[in-house]
Write an enzyme that holds these catalytic residues in place. Structure first.
Site, mmCIF file in Angstrom:
data_model
loop_
_atom_site.group_PDB
_atom_site.id
_atom_site.type_symbol
_atom_site.label_atom_id
_atom_site.label_comp_id
_atom_site.label_asym_id
_atom_site.label_seq_id
_atom_site.Cartn_x
_atom_site.Cartn_y
_atom_site.Cartn_z
ATOM 1 N N HIS A 1 52.745 33.984 37.782
ATOM 2 C CA HIS A 1 52.168 34.964 38.703
ATOM 3 C C HIS A 1 52.452 34.531 40.135
ATOM 4 O O HIS A 1 52.439 33.341 40.446
ATOM 5 C CB HIS A 1 50.655 35.092 38.466
ATOM 6 N N ASN B 1 44.193 41.357 34.503
ATOM 7 C CA ASN B 1 44.235 39.982 35.015
ATOM 8 C C ASN B 1 43.054 39.825 35.961
ATOM 9 O O ASN B 1 43.073 40.360 37.068
ATOM 10 C CB ASN B 1 45.569 39.749 35.746
ATOM 11 N N TRP B 2 42.046 39.116 35.499
ATOM 12 C CA TRP B 2 40.812 39.010 36.293
ATOM 13 C C TRP B 2 40.916 38.011 37.431
ATOM 14 O O TRP B 2 40.008 37.912 38.255
ATOM 15 C CB TRP B 2 39.634 38.642 35.369
ATOM 16 N N LYS B 3 41.984 37.212 37.441
ATOM 17 C CA LYS B 3 42.144 36.190 38.494
ATOM 18 C C LYS B 3 40.878 35.317 38.556
ATOM 19 O O LYS B 3 40.250 35.094 37.514
ATOM 20 C CB LYS B 3 42.487 36.853 39.828
ATOM 21 N N GLY C 1 45.204 43.971 38.292
ATOM 22 C CA GLY C 1 44.287 42.974 38.833
ATOM 23 C C GLY C 1 42.939 43.585 39.150
ATOM 24 O O GLY C 1 42.064 43.740 38.287
ATOM 25 N N GLY C 2 42.744 43.974 40.411
ATOM 26 C CA GLY C 2 41.440 44.428 40.882
ATOM 27 C C GLY C 2 40.821 45.532 40.040
ATOM 28 O O GLY C 2 39.610 45.528 39.788
ATOM 29 N N SER D 1 48.608 46.849 42.527
ATOM 30 C CA SER D 1 47.805 47.996 42.973
ATOM 31 C C SER D 1 47.845 49.184 42.019
ATOM 32 O O SER D 1 47.810 50.338 42.459
ATOM 33 C CB SER D 1 48.210 48.425 44.390
ATOM 34 N N GLU E 1 50.729 34.493 42.695
ATOM 35 C CA GLU E 1 49.681 33.668 43.328
ATOM 36 C C GLU E 1 49.801 32.217 42.893
ATOM 37 O O GLU E 1 49.491 31.305 43.671
ATOM 38 C CB GLU E 1 48.299 34.268 43.004
ATOM 39 N N GLY F 1 47.206 43.663 45.347
ATOM 40 C CA GLY F 1 45.936 43.646 46.055
ATOM 41 C C GLY F 1 45.948 44.350 47.401
ATOM 42 O O GLY F 1 45.005 44.221 48.179
ATOM 43 N N GLU G 1 56.136 42.468 39.527
ATOM 44 C CA GLU G 1 55.032 42.616 40.471
ATOM 45 C C GLU G 1 55.526 42.313 41.881
ATOM 46 O O GLU G 1 55.608 41.138 42.276
ATOM 47 C CB GLU G 1 53.903 41.630 40.129
#
Ligand code: PGA
Length: 239
Positions: A88, A9-11, A222-223, A201, A90, A162, A156
């Site tokens: 998600h 997930n590149w956000k 994600g990251g 994470s 966010e 993150g 999640e």
């Protein structure tokens, strides 16, 4: 763990130069899924050359209409996307999305022929208050579509996203077991076939531990999904 599903997930990250990462991922493996920002979906589909699955990070609940700035599931499918992430944390936080909104988006995704990843997870305060099952149970009850076809769940914990912090393997096992029980109660035997991803994470050095737990069918990353090297290392650790 053999068939773990790894989803990136590149956000809100990635410009056209980042398509080289997609190409590198696709050159190395043919089983990864990646959700770049809307702006890169068409380019990612081209760069992937059919070897990885490209998806959206969100969609509108309507197929079209007067919704300035929004993107529908049908539009994602039209670009060659194969899945969409909905709910998600966010989006739930930044955009005030409710379980009802998330369910409507999940239904829209399925109607457009996309696989749908529905995200659930508690905040740190909710965990500290002992409300994990109440919160996740409520999110599942309100956010899921009525059938399991094309449905994937991502657990999640908000406090793990993150932050570099992760739940213990025991905590992951407990929540995934709870989610499985909820799926079986709602969908009967079909609930056994729903894949449950862990997200928050996930890195190359903790992937084997987290993905080795019962009922963890893969990871939403994600990251660590932004470079091919890192996402491929996670996929290798999960093998
Ligand atoms: P993270 O994000 O891997 O950067 O913690 C996970 C997610 O939000 O899906």
């Amino acid at each position: 763990m053999g068939n773990a599903l790894i989803v990136g997930n590149w956000k809100m990250n990635g410009l056209s130069a980042s398509l080289a990462e997609i190409a590198a991922m696709a050159a190395a493996r043919n089983d990864l899924w990646v959700a770049p920002p809307f702006t890169l979906i068409a380019g990612a589909v081209a760069a992937a050359q059919g070897r990885l699955r490209v998806g959206g990070q969100d969609c509108h609940s309507r197929p079209n209409g007067a919704h300035t700035g929004c993107v529908s599931a049908a539009m994602l499918a039209d670009l060659g996307a194969g899945f969409v992430i909905v709910g998600h944390s966010e989006r739930r936080t930044d955009n005030g999305e409710t379980d009802t909104d998330v369910r409507a988006k999940a239904l829209a995704g399925r109607a457009a022929g996309l696989d749908v990843i529905v995200c659930v997870g508690e905040t740190e305060g909710q965990r500290d208050a002992g409300e994990v099952e109440a919160v996740v149970g409520r999110q599942l009850a309100g956010s899921l579509p009525d059938a399991t076809d094309g449905l994937i769940i991502a657990y999640e914990p908000v406090w793990a996203i993150g932050t570099g912090r992760t739940p213990t393997p025991e905590d992951v096992t407990a929540v995934h077991g709870f989610i499985r029980a909820q799926l079986l109660a709602r969908f009967g035997d079909a609930g056994q076939g729903v894949r449950i991803l862990y997200g928050g994470s996930v890195k190359p050095d903790n992937a084997a531990l987290l993905l080795g737990q019962p009922d963890v069918g893969g990871a939403l990353v994600g990251g660590a999904s932004l470079t091919a090297a890192s996402l491929l290392a996670i996929a290798a650790a999960a093998a």
